[in-house]
Design a protein around this motif. Structure first.
Motif, mmCIF file in Angstrom:
data_model
loop_
_atom_site.group_PDB
_atom_site.id
_atom_site.type_symbol
_atom_site.label_atom_id
_atom_site.label_comp_id
_atom_site.label_asym_id
_atom_site.label_seq_id
_atom_site.Cartn_x
_atom_site.Cartn_y
_atom_site.Cartn_z
ATOM 1 N N GLY A 111 0.794 -1.225 0.000
ATOM 2 C CA GLY A 111 0.000 0.000 0.000
ATOM 3 C C GLY A 111 0.819 1.263 0.000
ATOM 4 O O GLY A 111 0.310 2.353 0.290
ATOM 5 N N ILE A 112 2.125 1.163 -0.341
ATOM 6 C CA ILE A 112 2.985 2.338 -0.339
ATOM 7 C C ILE A 112 2.840 3.109 -1.648
ATOM 8 O O ILE A 112 3.063 4.319 -1.694
ATOM 9 N N THR A 113 2.442 2.413 -2.718
ATOM 10 C CA THR A 113 2.239 3.073 -3.999
ATOM 11 C C THR A 113 1.036 2.487 -4.715
ATOM 12 O O THR A 113 0.681 1.321 -4.495
ATOM 13 N N THR A 114 0.424 3.302 -5.541
ATOM 14 C CA THR A 114 -0.626 2.821 -6.446
ATOM 15 C C THR A 114 -0.206 3.064 -7.888
ATOM 16 O O THR A 114 -1.000 2.883 -8.811
ATOM 17 N N GLY A 115 1.046 3.490 -8.080
ATOM 18 C CA GLY A 115 1.547 3.766 -9.413
ATOM 19 C C GLY A 115 1.665 5.256 -9.661
ATOM 20 O O GLY A 115 1.452 6.083 -8.762
ATOM 21 N N CYS A 116 1.987 5.613 -10.906
ATOM 22 C CA CYS A 116 2.174 7.015 -11.255
ATOM 23 C C CYS A 116 1.016 7.555 -12.071
ATOM 24 O O CYS A 116 0.982 8.731 -12.420
ATOM 25 N N GLY A 117 0.055 6.693 -12.369
ATOM 26 C CA GLY A 117 -1.106 7.109 -13.150
ATOM 27 C C GLY A 117 -1.578 5.974 -14.032
ATOM 28 O O GLY A 117 -0.760 5.296 -14.663
ATOM 29 N N GLY A 118 -2.872 5.737 -14.063
ATOM 30 C CA GLY A 118 -3.412 4.649 -14.862
ATOM 31 C C GLY A 118 -2.901 3.310 -14.372
ATOM 32 O O GLY A 118 -2.996 2.989 -13.182
ATOM 33 N N THR A 119 -2.302 2.546 -15.276
ATOM 34 C CA THR A 119 -1.768 1.228 -14.901
ATOM 35 C C THR A 119 -0.246 1.222 -14.917
ATOM 36 O O THR A 119 0.371 0.160 -15.017
ATOM 37 N N GLU A 120 0.375 2.393 -14.789
ATOM 38 C CA GLU A 120 1.833 2.481 -14.867
ATOM 39 C C GLU A 120 2.451 2.826 -13.514
ATOM 40 O O GLU A 120 1.800 3.410 -12.648
ATOM 41 N N PHE A 121 3.740 2.471 -13.399
ATOM 42 C CA PHE A 121 4.504 2.770 -12.187
ATOM 43 C C PHE A 121 5.593 3.810 -12.450
ATOM 44 O O PHE A 121 6.044 4.481 -11.525
ATOM 45 N N CYS A 122 6.031 3.961 -13.702
ATOM 46 C CA CYS A 122 7.104 4.892 -14.064
ATOM 47 C C CYS A 122 8.387 4.568 -13.293
ATOM 48 O O CYS A 122 8.912 5.400 -12.538
ATOM 49 N N PRO A 123 8.912 3.346 -13.453
ATOM 50 C CA PRO A 123 10.038 2.899 -12.618
ATOM 51 C C PRO A 123 11.318 3.705 -12.786
ATOM 52 O O PRO A 123 12.099 3.825 -11.839
ATOM 53 N N GLU A 124 11.544 4.268 -13.983
ATOM 54 C CA GLU A 124 12.796 4.986 -14.225
ATOM 55 C C GLU A 124 12.695 6.475 -13.919
ATOM 56 O O GLU A 124 13.669 7.207 -14.057
ATOM 57 N N ARG A 125 11.518 6.920 -13.520
ATOM 58 C CA ARG A 125 11.351 8.327 -13.206
ATOM 59 C C ARG A 125 11.977 8.643 -11.857
ATOM 60 O O ARG A 125 11.905 7.842 -10.926
ATOM 61 N N GLY A 126 12.586 9.820 -11.747
ATOM 62 C CA GLY A 126 13.202 10.198 -10.480
ATOM 63 C C GLY A 126 12.175 10.458 -9.396
ATOM 64 O O GLY A 126 11.020 10.801 -9.667
ATOM 65 N N VAL A 127 12.593 10.287 -8.146
ATOM 66 C CA VAL A 127 11.726 10.517 -6.991
ATOM 67 C C VAL A 127 11.933 11.941 -6.502
ATOM 68 O O VAL A 127 13.069 12.357 -6.239
ATOM 69 N N SER A 128 10.867 12.691 -6.383
ATOM 70 C CA SER A 128 10.956 14.047 -5.834
ATOM 71 C C SER A 128 10.908 14.002 -4.311
ATOM 72 O O SER A 128 10.524 12.993 -3.715
ATOM 73 N N ARG A 129 11.261 15.093 -3.676
ATOM 74 C CA ARG A 129 11.218 15.143 -2.216
ATOM 75 C C ARG A 129 9.780 15.030 -1.696
ATOM 76 O O ARG A 129 9.546 14.479 -0.615
ATOM 77 N N ALA A 130 8.823 15.524 -2.465
ATOM 78 C CA ALA A 130 7.421 15.390 -2.064
ATOM 79 C C ALA A 130 6.988 13.925 -2.121
ATOM 80 O O ALA A 130 6.351 13.412 -1.188
ATOM 81 N N GLU A 131 7.324 13.234 -3.223
ATOM 82 C CA GLU A 131 6.975 11.810 -3.342
ATOM 83 C C GLU A 131 7.672 10.992 -2.268
ATOM 84 O O GLU A 131 7.082 10.073 -1.686
ATOM 85 N N MET A 132 8.939 11.334 -1.995
ATOM 86 C CA MET A 132 9.689 10.617 -0.974
ATOM 87 C C MET A 132 8.993 10.696 0.379
ATOM 88 O O MET A 132 8.903 9.708 1.111
ATOM 89 N N ALA A 133 8.451 11.866 0.715
ATOM 90 C CA ALA A 133 7.741 12.025 1.989
ATOM 91 C C ALA A 133 6.533 11.093 2.049
ATOM 92 O O ALA A 133 6.303 10.426 3.063
ATOM 93 N N ALA A 134 5.773 11.022 0.969
ATOM 94 C CA ALA A 134 4.594 10.156 0.942
ATOM 95 C C ALA A 134 5.001 8.691 1.087
ATOM 96 O O ALA A 134 4.388 7.933 1.845
ATOM 97 N N PHE A 135 6.041 8.274 0.364
ATOM 98 C CA PHE A 135 6.494 6.886 0.440
ATOM 99 C C PHE A 135 6.940 6.521 1.856
ATOM 100 O O PHE A 135 6.587 5.456 2.383
ATOM 101 N N LEU A 136 7.721 7.399 2.487
ATOM 102 C CA LEU A 136 8.241 7.089 3.824
ATOM 103 C C LEU A 136 7.125 7.002 4.864
ATOM 104 O O LEU A 136 7.103 6.084 5.692
ATOM 105 N N ILE A 137 6.204 7.955 4.829
ATOM 106 C CA ILE A 137 5.129 7.948 5.831
ATOM 107 C C ILE A 137 4.223 6.733 5.645
ATOM 108 O O ILE A 137 3.806 6.101 6.615
#
Length: 335
Positions: A111-137
């Motif tokens: 439950g840490i991620t639901t993807g980056c939109g639609g049915t994709e995860f965007c694995p090679e995309r960089g992680v922003s500091r905002a996204e990092m906060a959501a992932f950690l919490i």
């Protein structure tokens, strides 16, 4: 020279707060010398098995972290060093042959991620500091905090990750990236996170190894179990006062047995406040509804791991172990 090396090792242990986890005076990675600002955290990162580096004897500290790498780092932090191969492909841009395929699926199962939109995860995309906060919490099993006054001038209350960033501040994981000319703090939510920064953020958020160990004796060498065991020694202080009254008056021997039964039930409620659902994550088939004192505990475990490997939520309505006694938490977990 020998005395200097010993002193340096001791200082690294104290500054890093690693307890018995060894941070070597000889660097693990040739591109992270002992003088590097995040040396201690990167060494801990490696010592805990969260990273093996980016290449032979290299860590690439200044390289940005991708979403795939973030999934691997946090899965390993939570104890999933070798997640099982999923039965089916979850994200269309993460095929079974992708190097982090199982890790990314585990990331979603937790439950840490639901993807980056639609049915994709965007694995090679960089992680922003905002996204990092959501992932950690989310990985910590915590909820966003929504204070009325923002901590950072560049993260207003209507920012999509506002609650996660505020929760990260409250846990002492970040103090921001800089300040404005008039002294207002900044977080730089859209800025990318490099591998050195990620090591610092994760070791601050999870100051002890994977929060899942089932037997407490195995984790006893680490400083982390010490706080969790503090409630249990409480009976010893309660028993020490009981002999004290006995010498003063002669009738004291008879009352002394009566206080002793009263402290003994006291430890039984103590596990409730220290219940940590995260320690059940990744335990496979080692627990079921009968292992929880009440329904609220089972619901907390389901909320921490919605993949529900032990079928606590048999009818998949988002409520775990409905027949367990109160207290109850009947807020459904999205499945």
């Amino acid at each position: 020279m020998r005395r200097f090396v010993g002193t340096l090792t001791l200082l690294l242990l104290l500054v890093g707060g690693l307890g018995p986890r060894t941070v070597l005076a000889t660097p693990t990675f040739t591109d992270v010398p002992a003088t590097y600002w995040a040396y201690t955290q990167i060494e801990e990162f490696a010592a805990r098995g969260i990273t093996t580096g980016c290449d032979t004897k290299l860590y690439c500290p200044e390289r940005g972290v991708t979403r795939a790498e973030m999934a691997v780092f946090l899965d390993r932090t939570l104890g999933y060093a070798n997640p099982p191969t999923p039965a089916s492909q979850r994200f269309t841009d993460v095929p079974p042959g992708y190097w982090a395929y199982a890790f990314i699926d585990q990331f979603a199962q937790l439950g840490i991620t639901t993807g980056c939109g639609g049915t994709e995860f965007c694995p090679e995309r960089g992680v922003s500091r905002a996204e990092m906060a959501a992932f950690l919490i989310r990985a910590l099993g915590q909820s966003p905090l929504m204070p009325t006054t923002p901590t950072f001038a560049d993260v207003p209350t209507d920012h999509p990750q506002y609650g996660y960033i505020e929760a990260l501040v409250a846990r002492g994981v970040t103090t921001g990236c800089s300040t404005t000319g008039n002294g207002q703090r900044l977080y730089c939510p859209d800025r990318g996170v490099n591998r050195a920064e990620m090591a610092v953020f994760i070791t601050r958020a999870f100051p002890t190894p994977a929060p899942i160990p089932s037997p407490s004796p195995s984790t006893s060498p680490s400083p982390s179990p010490a706080p969790s065991l503090t409630p249990s020694p409480s009976p010893s202080p309660s028993s020490s006062p009981s002999p004290a009254p006995s010498p003063s008056p002669s009738p004291s021997p008879s009352p002394s047995p009566s206080p002793s039964p009263s402290p003994s039930p006291a430890p039984s409620p103590s596990p409730a406040p220290t219940f940590d659902p995260r320690r059940y994550i990744g335990q496979g088939d080692k627990y079921n509804c009968t292992d929880f004192a009440n329904q609220a505990q089972a619901q907390a475990v389901l909320r921490a791991d919605p993949s529900d490997p032990n079928v606590l939520d048999g009818n998949r309505d988002g409520i775990a172990c409905e027949s367990n006694p109160a207290p109850r938490d009947l807020r459904p977990v999205p499945r």
